[in-house]
Scaffold this active site. Structure first.
Site, PDB file in Angstrom:
ATOM      1  N   GLN A  85       7.153 -62.207  33.752  1.00 40.31           N
ATOM      2  CA  GLN A  85       6.869 -63.652  33.666  1.00 40.31           C
ATOM      3  C   GLN A  85       8.093 -64.492  34.033  1.00 40.31           C
ATOM      4  OE1 GLN A  85       4.196 -65.116  33.755  1.00 40.31           O
ATOM      5  NE2 GLN A  85       2.693 -63.675  32.987  1.00 40.31           N
ATOM      6  N   SER A  86       8.998 -63.939  34.837  1.00 42.18           N
ATOM      7  CA  SER A  86      10.218 -64.676  35.207  1.00 42.18           C
ATOM      8  C   SER A  86       9.910 -65.932  36.017  1.00 42.18           C
ATOM      9  CB  SER A  86      11.109 -63.745  36.035  1.00 42.18           C
ATOM     10  OG  SER A  86      12.102 -64.484  36.717  1.00 42.18           O
ATOM     11  N   ASN A  87      10.418 -67.071  35.522  1.00 41.83           N
ATOM     12  CA  ASN A  87      10.325 -68.314  36.299  1.00 41.83           C
ATOM     13  C   ASN A  87      11.198 -68.213  37.544  1.00 41.83           C
ATOM     14  OD1 ASN A  87       8.815 -69.694  34.229  1.00 41.83           O
ATOM     15  ND2 ASN A  87      10.720 -69.744  33.061  1.00 41.83           N
TER      16      ASN A  87
END
Ligand SMILES: *Cc1c(COP(=O)(O)O)cnc(C)c1O
Length: 353
Positions: A85-87
């Site tokens: 879920q890395s931005n």
């Protein structure tokens, strides 16, 4: 190398190549309802609205410098790392699309995704056509082990691409390199100009969420260049090692050396609090969940469950305890990440209650 004045610093920063990806300056505005409720003067710097899509964030600023550097070096592929879920990974895919580069993402499944129900940033990574490599998080694995595993598997892919004659540009997790964090030195100067136009000569406190430390390094460098006396209060999204402050100071000084400035940042300048992390990265806390609801319901501004909400929880408690005194002028730097409201339930927590 010399100490520089503000105009000099501006000119030197303007000479660093920058790819146009987002919309800058990002807005800066006051929150009247919560200023009244909390007894402070509270402003937001809206890097969540950095563009170029609906879902902006602090990584866009960094990527403008990083991808300009990648193109200068003749790269075709951009390699980066993060959680599923890395931005940062998602925004690298976005920025790469704009810059005509090919994104390759190495992502650790801190919270395991369901391949039949992709959510949040991982869904967007697919929409954006990024090359995605997912690495499981084994039981007992630390975040440091996870990032070592990502680097190992990336190494093989990079060797393969290079053997086919493709040049690869590697971006550390969070875009935390001296080139990347220079963007936040320039962001600090951008913010000061806006503040002065709003009639605020300087803030007493600048509050933000910290991960890789690149934003903090850049802000600290920018504060030194601008002569601002604001205290930068940085709240962690996950647990960090004992060398965090010295690494951040070192990165800030390396960024300053890219514009021919002497080192201006000491490890003691880095104020960093891990007291609001809770169980760990991507684990919401009661206070972070309450903070998301408070800002949504009093101001109609959305924050994310992984980063900004933990910094908001820290800021609210500092105000309660008087660590941030009543009447202070406080800027909260909104670093984005709102896509995580649409991530797996374990990450989102109880914000909807
Ligand atoms: C990456 C990120 C941060 C932390 O920034 P760093 O430069 O990695 O310390 C904070 N907030 C959000 C929403 C982020 O995506």
């Amino acid at each position: 190398m010399a100490k520089v004045d503000l105009n000099d610093a501006r000119q030197r920063l303007a000479q660093i190549p920058r790819e146009q990806i987002g919309f800058f300056p990002t807005p800066l505005h006051r929150l009247d309802n919560l200023s009244k409720d909390l007894g402070i003067s509270l402003y937001l710097k809206r890097d969540d609205l950095s563009g170029p899509s609906t879902f902006g964030g602090n990584k866009v600023r960094k990527l403008e410098y990083l991808l300009a550097d990648a193109k200068r070096l003749g790269a075709e592929y951009v390699i980066t790392y993060g959680a599923t879920q890395s931005n940062h990974a998602m925004l690298t895919a976005i920025a790469s699309s704009r810059a005509g580069l090919r994104p390759v993402l190495f992502l650790t499944a801190v919270v395991p995704p369901d391949p039949k129900d992709l959510r949040g940033n991982l869904l967007l990574d697919h929409v954006l056509g990024a090359e995605i490599h997912i690495l499981p998080m084994q039981p007992g694995m630390s975040m440091a082990d996870a990032s070592a595993a990502r680097y190992e598997s990336a190494k093989l892919r990079i060797m393969e691409l290079e053997s086919l004659g493709h040049r690869c540009y590697k971006i550390p997790g969070g875009g935390a390199s001296p080139v990347g964090c220079l963007a936040f030195a320039s962001g600090y100067l951008e913010m000061m100009e806006q503040a002065q136009r709003e009639g605020v000569d300087d803030f007493d406190y600048i509050v933000h969420a910290s991960g890789s430390g690149g934003t903090l390094a850049g802000l600290t460098a920018g504060r030194a260049l601008s002569g601002s006396r604001a205290a930068i209060l940085s709240f962690a999204s996950g647990f960090k090692g004992a060398d965090y402050a010295s690494n951040v100071a070192d990165m800030a000084n390396k960024a300053l050396s890219l514009i021919d400035c002497t080192p201006l940042v000491a490890p003691e300048d880095i104020k960093f609090d891990m007291g609001y992390v809770g169980q760990g990265y991507e684990c919401p806390t009661d206070a972070s969940t309450d903070a998301v609801r408070l800002f949504a319901r009093r101001e109609g501004v959305l924050f994310d469950p992984v980063y900004t909400s933990k910094a908001l929880a820290g800021m609210l408690e500092y105000i309660d305890l008087g660590t941030i005194p009543k009447g202070s002028k406080v800027l909260f730097w909104h670093t984005g990440g709102v896509t995580a409201l649409f991530a797996e339930a374990a990450i989102v927590g109880d914000v909807h209650r």
